[in-house]
Design a protein around this motif. Structure first.
Motif: not given
Length: 79
Positions: A6-13, A27-43
């Motif tokens: 749990h970060d200041f402005d998001a929950t990070v999974i 895969i890193t999933i960040s849940a904010f108040d208004d959106c969710v981002t999914l991030e993954q490094l290109h192999p």
């Protein structure tokens, strides 16, 4: 395996692949108040790939995981 922070402005999974021989990048999933981002490094390039979902898209995705093939529109409930 996964971690939750749990970060200041998001929950990070972070999802860590422990599957078979063809492991995928974390895969890193960040849940904010208004959106969710999914991030993954290109192999190959090791550049981050980011997908942003609105909260409506996230709701639809969650519903789609439990529905049979077809086309759907979820109705907003007042309440």
């Amino acid at each position: 395996m996964f971690t939750i922070e749990h970060d200041f402005d998001a929950t990070v999974i972070t999802l860590i692949d422990e599957g078979g021989p063809a492991l995928q990048e974390d895969i890193t999933i960040s849940a904010f108040d208004d959106c969710v981002t999914l991030e993954q490094l290109h192999p190959i390039t090791q550049e981050p790939m980011v997908i942003t979902l609105s909260m409506v898209q996230l709701r639809d995705l969650a519903a789609a995981l439990n529905l049979p093939e077809g086309s759907y529109r979820l109705e907003q409930r007042e309440g």
